[in-house]
Design a protein around this motif. Structure first.
Motif, PDB file in Angstrom:
ATOM      1  N   TRP A   1      -7.178  -7.120  25.007  1.00 38.70           N
ATOM      2  CA  TRP A   1      -8.168  -6.227  24.429  1.00 38.70           C
ATOM      3  C   TRP A   1      -8.298  -4.986  25.306  1.00 38.70           C
ATOM      4  CZ3 TRP A   1      -8.502 -11.464  24.328  1.00 38.70           C
ATOM      5  CH2 TRP A   1      -8.828 -12.080  23.113  1.00 38.70           C
TER       6      TRP A   1
ATOM      7  N   LEU B   1      -6.824  -4.745  19.890  1.00 36.63           N
ATOM      8  CA  LEU B   1      -5.794  -5.587  20.501  1.00 36.63           C
ATOM      9  C   LEU B   1      -4.538  -4.764  20.700  1.00 36.63           C
ATOM     10  CD1 LEU B   1      -6.014  -8.658  21.039  1.00 36.63           C
ATOM     11  CD2 LEU B   1      -7.683  -7.829  19.378  1.00 36.63           C
TER      12      LEU B   1
ATOM     13  N   LEU C   1      -1.928  -4.000  18.102  1.00 35.16           N
ATOM     14  CA  LEU C   1      -1.695  -5.285  17.431  1.00 35.16           C
ATOM     15  C   LEU C   1      -2.765  -5.582  16.384  1.00 35.16           C
ATOM     16  CD1 LEU C   1      -0.730  -7.395  20.583  1.00 35.16           C
ATOM     17  CD2 LEU C   1       0.818  -6.339  18.927  1.00 35.16           C
ATOM     18  N   ASN C   2      -3.964  -5.139  16.624  1.00 32.20           N
ATOM     19  CA  ASN C   2      -5.029  -5.294  15.632  1.00 32.20           C
ATOM     20  C   ASN C   2      -6.186  -4.398  16.035  1.00 32.20           C
ATOM     21  OD1 ASN C   2      -6.027  -6.316  13.263  1.00 32.20           O
ATOM     22  ND2 ASN C   2      -6.625  -8.321  14.071  1.00 32.20           N
ATOM     23  N   ARG C   3      -6.617  -3.560  15.096  1.00 31.73           N
ATOM     24  CA  ARG C   3      -7.748  -2.673  15.376  1.00 31.73           C
ATOM     25  C   ARG C   3      -9.044  -3.461  15.267  1.00 31.73           C
ATOM     26  NH1 ARG C   3      -6.740   2.061  16.778  1.00 31.73           N
ATOM     27  NH2 ARG C   3      -4.799   3.052  16.122  1.00 31.73           N
ATOM     28  N   ALA C   4     -10.055  -3.040  15.999  1.00 32.87           N
ATOM     29  CA  ALA C   4     -11.361  -3.712  15.919  1.00 32.87           C
ATOM     30  C   ALA C   4     -12.400  -2.756  15.377  1.00 32.87           C
ATOM     31  CB  ALA C   4     -11.781  -4.207  17.299  1.00 32.87           C
ATOM     32  N   LEU C   5     -13.140  -3.230  14.417  1.00 32.57           N
ATOM     33  CA  LEU C   5     -14.315  -2.493  13.948  1.00 32.57           C
ATOM     34  C   LEU C   5     -15.385  -2.565  15.043  1.00 32.57           C
ATOM     35  CD1 LEU C   5     -14.406  -4.101  10.397  1.00 32.57           C
ATOM     36  CD2 LEU C   5     -13.600  -1.814  10.985  1.00 32.57           C
TER      37      LEU C   5
ATOM     38  N   ASP D   1     -12.057  -2.929  22.292  1.00 33.16           N
ATOM     39  CA  ASP D   1     -11.698  -4.253  21.774  1.00 33.16           C
ATOM     40  C   ASP D   1     -10.569  -4.244  20.760  1.00 33.16           C
ATOM     41  OD1 ASP D   1     -14.508  -4.923  22.978  1.00 33.16           O
ATOM     42  OD2 ASP D   1     -13.506  -6.819  22.618  1.00 33.16           O
TER      43      ASP D   1
END
Lengths: 627, 627
Positions: free
Chosen positions: A23, A73, A107-111, A71
Motif C-alpha cells: 500500500w 496498491l 495494482l488496485n486503486r483505493a477510494l 492506500d
C-alpha cells in the motif's frame, strides 16, 4: 509479483534489484527532482524514492508516484540503496536502506477510506469499525492479536499432537440436548420439525470416542450457544477440547499445565510455574467469595460467627484497607449498589457497610448485625472496648471500610455478595495506586470439589440439578452419599482459573452405566424423554467404555489473556457485535418464505419466550429444569 | 492408572513391574494352575497369565480373571516375563514377552456387544454399525483411518504454519448467499425471520482477510451444504482453505504441490513428483470427456469431424480395445445405459455403439452417423475399403468396441457421454485384467482455463452463470471479451484432480471493484437485492484490496485417497448416513413447538419444494439463477 516483503530487506541487499508489493502512503513531492512514498505491506514498511539524478525515466516515475492515492496498491521494482546519513526523510523510518524505484505499477486503486486504521487518534466507534472489519483488522493491534492467535493455536496443536493425542473432528450438525443452555437449531428437510442443533461442546462425542478406544483425543472445536450476549460472550466460540481414558484428575491437570507452559513459552517466551495451586470450591467461596477468585491480591473474606446466633446462616466480613479514607461516598456507590443488588438476588440476606474511624464504626444502624451484637453484649466489658477487640479480630483499622454479610448456610453460591464487593474494591484500590495487581503475573489456580448437584434456591420442589453437567463423576469417597444424600456429594470437577477469569473446566466422567442411570433417574429425576435422549451414551458406557475424563479450555479467552486484550472481540477475526449481528457481512439476514417453506416452517408473530440466563461456562452449561 | 501401554513394552522391560489398562479378551482357563487373558488397548495387545507356581495369591487372581466377561475393562499389575520358547499361547501374539499378573481390578463391566468389531467375518450392515459407531470405530481399519486423518491434518498445519500462513478462524454463523447451493439456515431471535446460514465455504471472509492485509491465510474449515446426499457427499465437510495476496496462479499451485508432497511424505512416506501436469478444460473434455479425468490410463476420445457435416456439432469416437471380444452384450449394458441416459440429459445428441469384427462393424443401423457417412461416400472407393481406412484412423481393430457421439459445439459440458463410457469401460477392462490402473499411482493434474461463464443449455433467455463462482478473475488476455463476448472468456480457475477425483479448486479472484460490479450487473444480471448482498465485498475491493487468489482442498477426500478408502464415511469419526441422519446420537430430532416459537417459527405442512442438484464442488458451488 514480488521478490521480497518489506521487512525482509536489509543492508545486505544494498545494490540488489527487488520487486515489492504493498500500500502506498505518505506521498511527498519534495521538489521537481525528488519524490518519496512509503510502501506498507503485512510485514513492515519501505521508503521508496525517485530522484532525478539517479532514476531512469524519472519524469514518468515521478508522474506515477505523485498521483498515487493513499492506500493504493502498487507493485514497484527498483534497487536497494543506502539512505544518506542523518536523513530523516520517512516518518517512522529508522532503517538504513530505501528503494530507488524505476518501475511502478498500480495494482488496485483505493477510494477514500471510511476511516484511517493507521491513526489511533480518530478511530470511530466499534460498530463502524465492525462494519468495515477489513479496515479495522489493518490496525497493528488487531494484526498482532490475530497473528498471535494463530501462533497460540499452533502451539496447542504441536503440544497435543506430540503428546500422542489424536485430533478428531466431531459433528457441528448435532441434536438438541434438553439439559443445557439454549441451542441454535438447524432445520432439516428430513422430517416434520426435524432439526439439528449446533453443539454447546463435543461432550457426548468425546465420551463416545473414549468408548471407541481413542484414549487420547483432542480437538480445537467451534461451539455455539444462543444466549443473550454480554461483553465477553459470543454466540460461537472456540475451545481446546480434550479427553483421556484411564486417568485421574491429576493426569489431566498435568497435561493442561504442561500445555499452558508450552503455549506461554512459544507465544510469549514466558516461563510459568507448575503445578498450579489447587483450592476447593468451599475454600474459594469462603475466602474470596467466588469460585473463580483473582488470587493476585489478598482482600480476603473473614468468617464472623460471633456476629451470628444462627447455625443456618453464615456471617462474613470483608475489610477494604484504606477504603473509607481514600474514597468519597459517591466513589463507593458501585460497591454499595453491588452489595444491594446481590442481596436482592438472594445471594445474601443482609449487608451493611461501615467506615472505621478511631476505633469506632459509622453506619451502625439499629438493625445491623454489628449493632445487634454490641447491644447483646451484656457483659462487664465496655461496648467501645468490645468493638475495638472485634475490629482487631477482623484486622480492621482506622480508615478502612468494613462490609458485613449474612447468607444461608445451606446454599453455597458460586459468587457471594462480599466476593463481588471484593472484585470491585480491588479495581478501585488499584486505580488509586493503593493495591498492586500485576498485569504480567499469571496466577493459575485449580478450583476443585464443587458440589456435584445444586439445589436451586427458588425451586419449590427442592429438586437438584447438575452443577456442571450430568456426566461428572462423584468424588470416590462420596459415592455412597449418592444414594442417601446426593446434595452432599462432591464432584470430580475442576475449573481452571487465571487471575479471576475462568479459562476452562473439566471433570472425571461417570463410566459406570448404573451410576449414570441412577443420576439421570433418581437424582436429577429427568423426564422420560430427556432420559431417553441420553440412551446412546448409557449404552456406550455399558459396552466397554474405559474410565475417562477431560477438560475444555476457552481458546478465545486464552488468547485474550495472552494478548492482554480486554474484549474477546479483539481476538476474533469476525466477531459478532453485542446485538448478535455480524456487521461486516450483514448476518443474519431475513429468510424468505420460500426458504422457510422448504424446511416446513413459516414465520409467526414471536411469542413472549422468557429469556433464559446461564451463569456458568465450561464444557456444558448448567442444566435448568423446566425449559 | 497405568505405567505403560501394551505396545510400549518389550524385552527390555523383562523383570519390571508394570500397570496396564485395557479390554479383556480371549479368556482361557487351561488348567487348574494356568489362566490366560489377552489384554487390548488402543495401541496393541499383551498376553496376561496367572500361573499357580509363580503368581502370589493365585487362587484369587484366577477367580477374577476367569470371570471377566469379554471386553470388560480391567487394570492389571504384574511383572513382565519372557514367554517360553515356541509357546503359541496367544492367538496373534508373536511377542516374546507376557505379563505375569498379581493384581486385577475391574474398571468397567461390559454387557454383551451388539456386534464384535474385532471379527471382520460377521460385521452387520452399515446402518447398524453407524448406530453403534463407538463399537465400529474400534475396528482396526477405522482406528487407522481416523489416526491417519489426524496425522494428515497435522502435516497440513505444520507445512502451512512453517510457510508463513496465518491460521484464522472465520464464522460458522454466516448468512445466506443467494448465489450457490442450498444452505442450512439457523434461525435467530434477532428479528422476524432473521436467520444465519451455515457457510458453504469461507470464500467471502478470506477475501475480506486479503483486504485486511493478512496476505497468507489458511484454515481447516468446516463447511456445509444442504444437498441431497450421495455416496460421497456429507452435509458437513472439511476443507483446507487458503488465500494469498500478490500472487499468480502458479504461486498458488506451487504452494499446493509442496503441501501435498509434504503430506504424502509425512503420512505415507511417499515421494510425489511436482510440478503436477497441467491441462486446459478444453483438452481434458476433448481427450477424456471429463474435466476431472483419470489420466492413469489412455482410452482417449478421438474427434471425428469426417462423420459430421455440421459445424454446430462435434462428433467424437471412443474405441474400447478388446471390448467386443471380452464382454457379452449383457456385461456391456451399463455402458449402453450410461450412453443412453447421458443422451437423455442433452449431453450428446446421438450415440451409437458398434462391435468391430474383421474390418466390418455391427450395429450399422440406417440412422447412425457411420451408416450415413458410408452411404454418403459416392466416390470411387469401395464402401468396405473406406470403412477399413476409417477404422484405421480411429485405431479400431477387430474385437474392439466403437462408440460414436455427437454434441453441440456451443456448450462444452464438464462430462461428455463418451467420458462417462470411458470411465465405466476402464473399470470393466481393469476387472478383467485387460487394463492396468495402478492403485498406488497418484496422477495429480491441474485442469485450467475453464470458461468463466456457462450458458445453461435449458435457459431460454440464454443467461450466463458463473462456472465456479462469481469472484473468479478472467484470464488477463480475455479481459476485453468480458465487455463484448463474455461467454468466450476463460477464467483464472484451476481444479486439482487426482486419479479422476476432484480434490479441490481455486482461482485468482477479481480485485478490481469495477470489474466485479460489471460481472454482477452486466454479465450475470443479478437481481438488485442479490447484487446488494455482495455490497460489502465490492466495498472491500475498492478500499485497497490487493490482487489475490486461493484454493480449497477437500480434506475428507484427501484423507480417503491417503487411506485408500472408498467411502468418505470411513474417514469421518461420526458421519451422517445417506439419509442425513447421525444414527449414533439420533440427530436430527424433532424440535418442540415451544423451541420453534422462540425463533418466531412454526411447523407447517411441507411444500413440494423442488430438490435442487448441484454437480460441481470446490470453493463455492455453481450458482443457478431463479433459486
Amino acid at each position: 509479483m514480488r521478490t521480497h516483503t518489506c521487512s525482509e530487506l536489509g543492508a545486505q541487499h544494498i545494490g540488489q534489484r527487488v520487486d515489492l508489493c504493498g500500500w502506498a502512503q505518505n506521498i511527498r513531492v519534495l521538489s521537481d527532482t525528488l519524490v518519496f512514498v512509503q510502501l506498507r505491506d503485512a510485514y513492515g514498511t519501505m521508503q521508496l524514492l525517485a530522484e532525478h539524478s539517479r532514476t531512469a525515466g524519472f519524469a514518468e516515475q515521478k508522474r506515477l508516484l505523485e498521483r498515487l492515492g493513499s492506500d493504493t496498491l502498487v507493485g514497484v521494482s527498483g534497487t536497494v540503496v543506502r539512505r544518506p546519513d542523518g536523513a530523516a526523510r520517512g516518518k517512522g523510518e529508522s532503517r538504513e536502506i530505501e528503494l530507488l524505484v524505476d518501475h511502478v505499477r498500480v495494482l488496485n486503486r483505493a477510494l477514500p477510506l471510511p476511516f484511517n486504521p493507521h491513526s489511533t487518534a480518530n478511530l470511530p466507534g466499534e460498530d463502524t469499525r465492525l462494519a468495515h472489519r477489513y479496515l479495522d483488522l489493518r490496525r497493528p493491534e488487531l494484526q498482532r492479536n490475530i497473528r498471535m492467535r494463530s501462533q497460540a493455536t499452533m502451539a496447542v496443536r504441536r503440544f497435543m499432537h506430540d503428546s500422542g493425542f489424536v485430533d478428531i473432528e466431531t459433528p457441528v450438525l448435532f441434536k438438541s440436548t434438553p439439559e443445557g443452555a439454549r441451542e441454535f437449531l438447524v432445520p432439516t428437510r428430513i422430517g416434520p420439525g426435524a432439526c439439528y442443533a449446533l453443539p454447546q461442546s463435543p461432550q457426548q462425542f468425546k465420551q463416545l470416542l473414549m468408548a471407541a478406544g481413542f484414549d487420547r483425543y483432542f480437538q480445537i472445536a467451534r461451539c455455539f450457544r444462543d444466549e443473550d450476549l454480554r461483553a465477553d460472550r459470543q454466540p460461537e466460540f472456540t475451545q481446546v477440547d480434550l479427553e483421556m481414558s484411564f486417568v485421574s484428575k491429576g493426569d489431566i491437570q498435568r497435561v493442561v499445565e504442561q500445555l499452558l507452559q508450552h503455549v506461554w513459552g512459544m507465544v510469549n517466551g514466558m516461563r510459568i510455574e507448575a503445578p498450579f495451586r489447587r483450592m476447593s470450591f468451599a475454600e474459594a467461596t469462603s475466602r474470596f467469595g467466588s469460585d473463580k477468585p483473582d488470587t493476585r491480591f489478598g482482600l480476603e473474606i473473614t468468617p464472623a460467627p460471633q456476629l451470628s446466633g444462627d447455625s443456618d446462616t453464615v456471617t462474613e466480613v470483608l475489610v477494604i484497607p484504606g477504603g473509607a479514607a481514600a474514597f468519597s461516598t459517591k466513589e463507593l456507590a458501585p460497591l454499595t449498589d453491588t452489595a444491594r443488588s446481590s442481596q436482592a438476588n438472594g445471594e445474601s440476606k443482609l449487608t451493611s457497610m461501615h467506615k472505621v474511624r478511631d476505633g469506632d464504626v459509622a453506619g451502625l444502624g439499629r438493625s445491623t448485625l454489628l449493632a445487634r451484637w454490641l447491644a447483646a453484649g451484656a457483659g462487664p466489658q465496655a461496648s467501645g472496648s468490645r468493638l475495638t477487640d472485634l475490629l482487631d479480630t477482623f484486622g480492621a483499622r482506622s480508615g478502612d471500610l468494613l462490609f458485613v454479610s449474612e447468607r444461608s448456610a445451606h446454599v453455597t453460591p458460586a459468587n457471594t455478595t462480599l466476593g463481588r464487593v471484593r472484585s470491585l474494591a480491588a479495581g478501585l484500590l488499584r486505580d488509586r495506586g493503593l493495591l498492586a495487581i500485576p498485569a504480567d503475573r499469571f496466577d493459575f489456580l485449580w478450583v476443585e470439589e464443587f458440589p456435584l448437584f445444586t439445589r436451586e434456591a427458588d425451586d419449590a420442589c427442592g429438586r437438584l440439578s447438575a452443577t456442571h453437567h450430568p456426566f461428572t463423576a462423584p468424588v470416590e469417597d462420596d459415592l455412597p452419599l449418592l444414594y442417601t444424600d446426593p446434595a452432599r456429594v462432591r464432584g470430580q470437577h475442576y475449573d481452571l482459573v487465571l487471575n479471576g477469569v475462568e479459562l476452562g473446566g473439566g471433570s472425571i466422567r461417570v463410566h459406570d452405566p448404573d451410576v449414570q442411570q441412577h443420576i439421570f433417574h433418581e437424582v436429577l429425576r429427568l423426564a422420560p424423554d430427556v432420559e431417553a435422549s441420553f440412551g446412546h451414551l448409557v449404552a456406550a458406557l455399558g459396552h466397554g467404555c474405559p474410565p475417562h475424563g477431560g477438560i475444555a479450555l476457552g481458546l478465545d479467552r486464552l488468547v485474550a489473556v495472552l494478548t492482554g486484550s480486554t474484549s474477546l472481540r479483539d481476538v476474533i477475526a469476525f466477531p459478532k457485535a453485542a446485538s448478535g449481528r455480524d456487521l461486516s457481512v450483514h448476518a443474519p439476514a431475513p429468510a424468505t418464505a420460500d426458504q422457510l417453506a422448504e424446511y416446513g416452517l413459516q414465520a409467526v408473530r414471536k411469542g413472549a419466550g422468557a429469556a433464559s440466563e446461564n451463569e456458568r461456562g465450561a464444557e456444558m452449561p448448567r442444566p435448568a429444569h423446566g425449559r
